[in-house]
Design an enzyme around this catalytic site. Structure first.
Site, PDB file in Angstrom:
ATOM      1  N   GLY A   1      77.515  67.843  68.542  1.00  0.00           N
ATOM      2  CA  GLY A   1      78.983  67.751  68.501  1.00  0.00           C
ATOM      3  C   GLY A   1      79.631  67.786  69.879  1.00  0.00           C
TER       4      GLY A   1
ATOM      5  N   GLY B   1      73.800  70.557  66.909  1.00  0.00           N
ATOM      6  CA  GLY B   1      73.973  70.534  68.359  1.00  0.00           C
ATOM      7  C   GLY B   1      74.554  69.297  69.006  1.00  0.00           C
TER       8      GLY B   1
ATOM      9  CB  CYS C   1      78.652  71.456  69.305  1.00  0.00           C
ATOM     10  SG  CYS C   1      77.060  72.209  69.064  1.00  0.00           S
TER      11      CYS C   1
HETATM   12  P1  5GP Z   1      81.824  65.263  67.098  1.00  0.00           P
HETATM   13  O1  5GP Z   1      82.151  64.090  66.226  1.00  0.00           O
HETATM   14  O2  5GP Z   1      83.052  65.896  67.675  1.00  0.00           O
HETATM   15  O3  5GP Z   1      80.805  64.944  68.143  1.00  0.00           O
HETATM   16  O4  5GP Z   1      81.120  66.340  66.166  1.00  0.00           O
HETATM   17  C1  5GP Z   1      81.759  66.907  65.038  1.00  0.00           C
HETATM   18  C2  5GP Z   1      80.852  67.932  64.410  1.00  0.00           C
HETATM   19  O5  5GP Z   1      80.566  68.988  65.333  1.00  0.00           O
HETATM   20  C3  5GP Z   1      81.434  68.673  63.238  1.00  0.00           C
HETATM   21  O6  5GP Z   1      81.446  67.923  62.051  1.00  0.00           O
HETATM   22  C4  5GP Z   1      80.531  69.898  63.156  1.00  0.00           C
HETATM   23  O7  5GP Z   1      79.336  69.636  62.471  1.00  0.00           O
HETATM   24  C5  5GP Z   1      80.193  70.163  64.608  1.00  0.00           C
HETATM   25  N1  5GP Z   1      80.972  71.286  65.146  1.00  0.00           N
HETATM   26  C6  5GP Z   1      82.297  71.496  65.070  1.00  0.00           C
HETATM   27  N2  5GP Z   1      82.646  72.626  65.702  1.00  0.00           N
HETATM   28  C7  5GP Z   1      81.509  73.172  66.179  1.00  0.00           C
HETATM   29  C8  5GP Z   1      81.208  74.365  66.909  1.00  0.00           C
HETATM   30  O8  5GP Z   1      82.070  75.138  67.298  1.00  0.00           O
HETATM   31  N3  5GP Z   1      79.899  74.601  67.164  1.00  0.00           N
HETATM   32  C9  5GP Z   1      78.914  73.748  66.756  1.00  0.00           C
HETATM   33  N4  5GP Z   1      77.657  74.076  67.023  1.00  0.00           N
HETATM   34  N5  5GP Z   1      79.162  72.591  66.095  1.00  0.00           N
HETATM   35  C10 5GP Z   1      80.443  72.311  65.805  1.00  0.00           C
END
Ligand code: 5GP
Length: 353
Positions: free
Chosen positions: A190, A188, A193
């Site tokens: 991301g 959660g 996300c």
């Molecule tokens: P960020 O660095 O952008 O904050 O987080 C990246 C991570 O977000 C990814 O490695 C993956 O675990 C998660 N993530 C990527 N796409 C999605 C999505 O569509 N839904 C959710 N729940 N998590 C995502």
């Protein structure tokens, strides 16, 4: 129903307190680390920052650019066996040791890995077969996932397996005991996300990292903090909290090495989306299945040119943070970190939404 009263924290709830230090300059600190993988026994040496296996981020171009800084890239799942064979048969050891394959947890994924192995042998490049593998699903709490990891480990005992995602010590321990070398932590947090909004499920990332690192290290395992870092200081906080690796999606978005069109305008922008967003579902799965809701969103981020400057900025931030607390190596960082809680979330201080 039960309520857990212990306070759980996100990156934006804390700052790292400076400590007396004999270090004079950022050049005296070392951001590379070596680990021994618990199951495969392999030695893993790199700067433990990873580009996420999102189809916009985990690209071959990103892998080349980040490997030049000693950092890792987890390739997205949609490269074909032919594309992977072509890339890995021509990649030298320095590059290969910084690139991870990624798969989901279905029989198709096992078949694809076996077919890839076969194709590498046929191409006369069996020695170049990558041994770093990320098995990931949105919800690592499904029993079937733990079984999948165990079977994968049995079939490929020599591989380094990173698996997740989970956010609590019980599942970290189970995954490590059933064959995982590195547990991927984060549900959660991301940037694209929407799981927390859509399901109400999640765990504040800093606390997840602290608790999961403790569980993993007690068993000789490792963790990767995945998601929620928005600025270099968050990466430093993740290492301070005990993360062995830190995975980044949004911080690597908007660069030349990413997949996607540059959208004209002032400033120029690029599309970035979650892997379970409508955009990704339409692109790879012909739409969102009727029984599920999308748990990711699509955004436009500023176009930032080559990723080189961004990775320098991230590693510069981490080095500086290490200097402030007198940690000469990343390993020392969590030992020398004291977090102070801030009265209001730093997001508000930064003026971010
Ligand atoms: P960020 O660095 O952008 O904050 O987080 C990246 C991570 O977000 C990814 O490695 C993956 O675990 C998660 N993530 C990527 N796409 C999605 C999505 O569509 N839904 C959710 N729940 N998590 C995502």
């Amino acid at each position: 129903m039960r309520i857990e009263e212990d306070l759980k924290l996100d990156f934006s709830d804390v700052l790292i307190r400076p400590k007396r230090s004999t270090l004079k300059s950022r050049s005296e600190v070392d951001v590379a680390r070596s680990f021994k993988a618990r199951h495969s026994g392999k030695t893993l040496t790199s700067v433990p920052v990873m580009a996420a296996n999102m189809d916009t981020i985990g690209t071959i171009e990103m892998a080349r650019a980040l490997a030049a800084h000693g950092c890792n890239t987890v390739l997205h799942k949609f490269y074909s066996v032919e594309q992977l064979t072509q890339f890995f048969s021509g990649a030298d050891e320095a590059l290969r040791s910084h690139v991870w394959l990624s798969y989901g947890a279905t029989s198709r994924d096992v078949e694809k890995h076996a077919a890839f192995e076969e194709a590498m042998k046929k191409a006369g490049a069996g020695n170049n077969m990558p041994d770093r593998i990320c098995l990931d699903v949105a919800n690592g709490y499904q029993e079937a996932f733990v079984h999948f990891v165990a079977e994968f480990r049995q079939r490929w005992p020599e591989s380094v397996i990173m698996a997740g995602n989970v956010v609590t010590g019980d599942l970290v321990e189970q995954l490590i005991l059933t064959g995982t070398d590195i547990v991927k932590v984060g549900i959660g947090p991301g940037s694209v996300c929407t799981t927390r909004k859509m399901t109400g499920v999640g765990y504040p990332q800093l606390s997840a990292v602290i608790e999961c690192a403790d569980a993993a290290h007690g068993l000789g395992g490792l963790i990767c903090s995945d998601g929620g870092c928005q600025v270099p200081g968050d990466v430093a906080k993740a290492f301070g909290a005990g993360a062995d690796y830190v995975m980044l999606g949004g911080m690597f978005a908007g660069h030349d090495e990413c997949t996607g069109e540059i959208i004209d305008g002032n400033p120029k922008r690029m599309k970035f989306y979650g892997m379970s967003s409508d955009t990704a579902m339409d692109k790879w799965h012909g739409g969102v299945a009727e029984y599920r809701a999308s748990e990711g969103k699509t955004v436009e981020v500023p176009y930032r040119g080559p990723v080189d400057a961004t990775i320098r900025e991230i590693l510069g931030g981490v080095r500086s943070s290490m200097t402030y607390i007198g940690a000469r190596t990343l390993k020392e960082m969590s030992k020398r970190t004291t977090f102070v809680r801030v009265g209001r979330q730093l997001n508000n201080v930064f003026g971010a939404s």
